[in-house]
Enzyme design. Structure first.
Site, PDB file in Angstrom:
ATOM      1  N   SER A   6       0.616  -1.354  -0.092  1.00  0.00           N
ATOM      2  CA  SER A   6      -0.008   0.073  -0.105  1.00  0.00           C
ATOM      3  C   SER A   6       0.796   1.263   0.061  1.00  0.00           C
ATOM      4  O   SER A   6       2.113   1.103   0.080  1.00  0.00           O
ATOM      5  CB  SER A   6      -0.663   0.105   1.170  1.00  0.00           C
ATOM      6  OG  SER A   6      -1.477   1.398   1.505  1.00  0.00           O
ATOM      7  N   TYR A  33      -3.318  -0.583  10.101  1.00  0.00           N
ATOM      8  CA  TYR A  33      -3.242  -0.821   8.663  1.00  0.00           C
ATOM      9  C   TYR A  33      -1.673  -0.281   8.029  1.00  0.00           C
ATOM     10  O   TYR A  33      -1.007  -1.113   7.452  1.00  0.00           O
ATOM     11  CB  TYR A  33      -4.194   0.092   7.916  1.00  0.00           C
ATOM     12  CG  TYR A  33      -4.396  -0.244   6.503  1.00  0.00           C
ATOM     13  CD1 TYR A  33      -5.082  -1.376   5.809  1.00  0.00           C
ATOM     14  CD2 TYR A  33      -3.478   0.473   5.649  1.00  0.00           C
ATOM     15  CE1 TYR A  33      -5.041  -1.657   4.544  1.00  0.00           C
ATOM     16  CE2 TYR A  33      -3.765   0.204   4.090  1.00  0.00           C
ATOM     17  CZ  TYR A  33      -4.452  -0.717   3.643  1.00  0.00           C
ATOM     18  OH  TYR A  33      -4.899  -1.034   2.357  1.00  0.00           O
TER      19      TYR A  33
END
Ligand SMILES: NC(=O)c1ccc[n+]([C@@H]2O[C@H](COP(=O)([O-])OP(=O)(O)OC[C@H]3O[C@@H](n4cnc5c(N)ncnc54)[C@H](O)[C@@H]3O)[C@@H](O)[C@H]2O)c1
Length: 253
Positions: free
Chosen positions: A145, A158
């Site tokens: 990501s 996250y």
């Protein structure tokens, strides 16, 4: 499709392939000739697979909970059986998000995100890796990501998990490269999927994000196909340990 990118005869497992980016990439792998099994937590896995089969693609859906550590090995074996007894490509796409300010972030949310986004990814890499080592080849693709590079806001678990995915990808690559297994990660930028509904619908954050992306648009699941096929194919045989952005130029700005 030239032979360099041809996946005919290859068996691929895509986690979280029932919707979003996973569905886009599973479609791309199947269009390139692979036999694909997608695992998802909802009926979407089976429904999406059915829709792709109706288009002539070899895709099977399997419903299962990838966050259940005890059941993971059996779920993986079930997927491998559906693939005909082996695996050439593992695409670790499934992931979850939880948002809250760092000071209020609960340990329950922390555990949920780290377990799904990092521990499950490691276990599946191990399970697939053992088979790939035995057969002398394999392709593993993990989903990183932008938050593998940046810390973000209100997403501490996250960010930690995706930083971990990038490092895990390199660690696996270091050990398995000489045995002809390539392990790489894709780092999507801002993609318009259900995971980001909250951001897309927040006019302020949406404008901020678009202003930061040189391409001035959110990415789409179809935009992930090319890199997924490349990393799954022999075209990328000398590429391993890489974390490659698909981000409309975001990282470069
Ligand atoms: N959307 C983005 O902007 C973006 C950006 C960077 C990285 N990513 C990553 O890409 C991947 C896919 O993201 P997305 O936006 O398509 O997400 P999404 O929420 O649309 O889809 C996630 C998928 O994971 C599956 N999943 C989640 N928990 C599961 C579980 N316990 N068992 C089985 N399946 C489970 C869901 O069924 C779903 O198919 C994730 O790893 C995400 O972190 C997304």
């Amino acid at each position: 499709m030239t032979s360099l990118f041809d996946l005919t005869g290859k068996r691929a497992l895509v986690t979280g392939g029932g919707r979003g980016l996973g569905l886009g990439m599973a479609t791309g792998l199947a269009e390139a000739g692979a036999k694909v099994v997608i695992i998802g937590s909802s009926a979407a896995a089976e429904k999406s697979a059915q829709a792709l089969r109706e288009k002539g693609l070899d895709v099977t859906g399997l419903r299962g909970d990838l966050s259940d550590r005890e059941g993971l090995s059996a779920l993986f074996d079930q997927a491998v059986d559906l693939l005909g007894g082996g695996i050439d490509i593992l695409l670790n796409n499934a992931g979850v998000q939880r948002r809250n300010h760092c000071e209020d972030f609960t340990l329950e949310d922390w555990d949920t995100v780290l377990n799904m986004n990092l521990t499950t990814v490691f276990i599946l890499c191990q399970l697939a890796g053992r088979k790939m080592l035995a057969q002398g080849s394999g392709k593993i693709i993990n989903m990183a990501s932008m938050l593998s590079f940046f810390g973000g806001f209100t997403v501490p678990a996250y960010a930690a998990s995706k930083g971990g995915v990038a490092q895990l990808t390199k660690a696996l690559s270091n050990e398995w490269a000489e045995r002809n297994i390539q392990v790489n990660a894709i780092a999507p930028g801002y993609m318009d999927t259900e995971m980001n509904t909250a951001l897309v619908n927040d006019a302020g954050r949406n404008a901020e994000i678009l202003g930061r992306i040189p391409a001035h648009r959110w990415g789409k699941p179809e935009g992930m196909k090319g890199l997924a096929v490349f990393l799954a194919s022999s075209a990328s045989d000398y590429i391993t340990g890489a974390v490659i952005p698909v981000d409309g130029g975001y990282l470069a700005k």
